[in-house]
Write an enzyme that holds these catalytic residues in place. Structure first.
Site, PDB file in Angstrom:
ATOM      1  N   SER A 102      -3.144 -42.181  33.043  1.00  0.00           N
ATOM      2  CA  SER A 102      -2.648 -40.815  33.196  1.00  0.00           C
ATOM      3  C   SER A 102      -2.873 -39.984  31.937  1.00  0.00           C
ATOM      4  O   SER A 102      -3.991 -39.748  31.526  1.00  0.00           O
ATOM      5  CB  SER A 102      -1.170 -40.856  33.594  1.00  0.00           C
ATOM      6  OG  SER A 102      -0.692 -39.585  33.930  1.00  0.00           O
ATOM      7  N   ASP A 241      -4.081 -33.192  33.734  1.00  0.00           N
ATOM      8  CA  ASP A 241      -4.119 -34.337  32.819  1.00  0.00           C
ATOM      9  C   ASP A 241      -5.248 -35.276  33.234  1.00  0.00           C
ATOM     10  O   ASP A 241      -6.005 -34.985  34.162  1.00  0.00           O
ATOM     11  CB  ASP A 241      -2.765 -35.054  32.764  1.00  0.00           C
ATOM     12  CG  ASP A 241      -2.404 -35.738  34.067  1.00  0.00           C
ATOM     13  OD1 ASP A 241      -2.939 -35.337  35.124  1.00  0.00           O
ATOM     14  OD2 ASP A 241      -1.590 -36.674  34.055  1.00  0.00           O
ATOM     15  N   ASP A 243      -5.658 -37.977  34.898  1.00  0.00           N
ATOM     16  CA  ASP A 243      -5.854 -38.475  36.265  1.00  0.00           C
ATOM     17  C   ASP A 243      -5.553 -37.417  37.318  1.00  0.00           C
ATOM     18  O   ASP A 243      -5.552 -37.717  38.512  1.00  0.00           O
ATOM     19  CB  ASP A 243      -5.036 -39.744  36.516  1.00  0.00           C
ATOM     20  CG  ASP A 243      -3.544 -39.488  36.598  1.00  0.00           C
ATOM     21  OD1 ASP A 243      -3.063 -38.529  35.966  1.00  0.00           O
ATOM     22  OD2 ASP A 243      -2.844 -40.254  37.285  1.00  0.00           O
ATOM     23  N   ASP A 245      -2.863 -35.536  38.190  1.00  0.00           N
ATOM     24  CA  ASP A 245      -1.626 -35.338  38.949  1.00  0.00           C
ATOM     25  C   ASP A 245      -0.603 -34.467  38.223  1.00  0.00           C
ATOM     26  O   ASP A 245       0.473 -34.200  38.742  1.00  0.00           O
ATOM     27  CB  ASP A 245      -0.994 -36.675  39.360  1.00  0.00           C
ATOM     28  CG  ASP A 245      -0.589 -37.544  38.180  1.00  0.00           C
ATOM     29  OD1 ASP A 245      -0.793 -37.135  37.026  1.00  0.00           O
ATOM     30  OD2 ASP A 245      -0.059 -38.648  38.426  1.00  0.00           O
TER      31      ASP A 245
END
Length: 444
Positions: A102, A241, A243, A245
């Site tokens: 993430s 960000d 990833d 989400d």
């Protein structure tokens, strides 16, 4: 059963240190495959990843373990976490796996699992996988081994899904947008979505090299996006960000808006058009946001920190909208999980309908000053049982006198104690937060 590997958001850690090693990932793939093959014959799993260099290694190890257990594997290459959730459902697969840490730096990586419905795995399934990790790895006979194949149209499928969450009667034509993909999973996806809906896009954070994900860019360093907005005279800025989400946005003057404020914009717009639902925030949600939702007539509840807990509470209550100030925003009328691109589209749709900027549309929401201090620890710290820390907390709460909040919590993804103080006076809040953080540092 106590968890050994799974945290609040899958499995995460430093690459090369357990559990983020090739041998454990091989066994993890096999363990997940064993759990799936007990439920159905010859299951299939999709694997996506962000742009970290370690993703190649972990992807191969997971693929081998799943194949050995008798699972077919579908590989997407770089794909956002919500994109993997969508593809799991769209391709009618048994599960989805996302390789990402993430918002963490490139030295870290992690594994997130999705169910066939595109939701985070239930606790009991994660526990089943942990239990299967202790089983010996016994490869299936060659006739039952899984195959691996590429999903060549994965990117296009997900882009069309995102565009489908934007009102058909609207367009982004006439808007100039800065889109910061954090050199992460959305580096190709995000600019295309907004371009294909008509916007003029200034892309930044779209040159990943395996080592620069989240590096001074993206949702965790949104000031880079804000500067690009003013430099390019754009209408809005969008920062994701690594990833994809999390979401942060900016107005034309570079003013930043966090997840709390963006969630407010989405909910205000939905309620104005007749939708009815409560809203789930977290223990970190600004008190001003809770009060603002009350004025709109929306019920509000707080979950533990983490989009997983927000989603669980939304499902329990049958509500549609939730999120965190960190930028996770969940719109269950649009997707099964938090999605930075989809959330940005809902915000832009609201602003287009109103013909206003972010500041104008949310002008009645003035956030209380909130200070968050992260204190790194070497070992687990029992701050709840430390008398000096608790004395500092009680003293701060007494001084705030009901006009603010104090929260201490351990991060679920890194060795950090987070100290949050919120109130009406910025100087007071900052002083109290640092006083408590000092006690935590001494104890740590």
């Amino acid at each position: 059963m106590k968890r050994k590997y799974f945290g609040t958001d899958g499995i995460r850690g430093r690459v090369g240190d357990a559990p983020i090693t090739p041998d454990i990932m091989l066994r993890l793939g096999y363990a997940a495959g064993r759990v799936l093959t007990r439920q159905q014959e010859h299951p299939a799993v999709v694997i996506g990843k962000d742009t970290r260099i370690s993703g190649y290694m972990l992807e191969s190890a997971l693929e081998a373990g799943l194949s050995a257990a008798g699972c077919d594997v579908y590989l997407t290459g770089p794909m956002s976490t919500p994109g993997v959730a969508f593809l799991t459902r769209a391709l009618r697969l048994s599960a989805g796996i996302m390789i990402s840490a993430s918002h963490n730096p490139f030295e870290d990586n992690g594994i997130k699992f999705f169910s066939a419905e595109g939701a985070k795995l239930p606790d009991e399934v994660e526990l089943d996988i942990e239990a299967a990790l202790d089983e010996p790895l016994a490869t299936q006979p060659s006739t039952k081994l899984g195959k691996a194949m590429r999903v060549h149209d994965a990117e296009g499928r997900y882009i069309e899904f995102c565009k489908g969450t934007f009102p058909k009667e609207q367009t982004l034509r006439g808007l100039k947008l800065v889109v910061d993909a954090a050199h992460g999973a959305c580096y190709r996806l995000a600019p295309r979505v907004f371009q294909e809906l008509g916007a003029q896009v200034v892309p930044i954070g779209v040159a990943p090299n395996g080592l620069n994900i989240n590096d001074r860019c993206g949702a965790t360093h949104a000031e880079a996006m804000a500067h690009a907005v003013t430099d390019n005279e754009a209408d809005f800025g969008i920062a994701l960000d690594g990833d994809g989400d999390r979401l942060m946005m900016a107005d034309a003057d570079g003013t930043l808006f966090d997840g709390d404020q963006l969630l407010y914009v989405i909910v205000k717009d939905q309620l104005s058009r007749g939708a009815r639902s409560g809203v789930v925030g977290t223990l970190m949600t600004n008190l001003a946001v809770e009060l603002a939702f009350a004025k709109l007539g929306a019920s509000f509840a707080r979950a533990k920190v983490g989009d997983r807990h927000v989603l669980e509470m939304l499902n329990e209550k049958g509500w549609l909208w939730g999120g965190e100030n960190s930028g996770h925003i969940i719109c269950l009328d649009r997707h099964t999980t938090g999605d930075g691109i989809v959330s940005a589209l809902q915000v832009l749709a609201a602003l287009k309908r109103a013909g206003q900027s972010l500041g104008e549309y949310s002008q009645e929401l003035t956030l209380f000053p909130q200070v968050l201090v992260n204190v790194r620890t070497v070992t687990k710290l029992d701050f709840a049982g430390n008398s000096a820390i608790q004395h500092a907390v009680r003293a701060a709460e007494s001084e705030l006198n009901g006009a603010g909040r104090v929260l201490l919590r351990a991060s679920g993804t890194e060795p950090v104690i987070r100290v949050m103080v919120e109130g009406r006076d910025a100087a007071q809040v900052s002083r109290l937060a640092e006083t408590i953080a000092s006690e935590v540092r001494r104890a740590a």
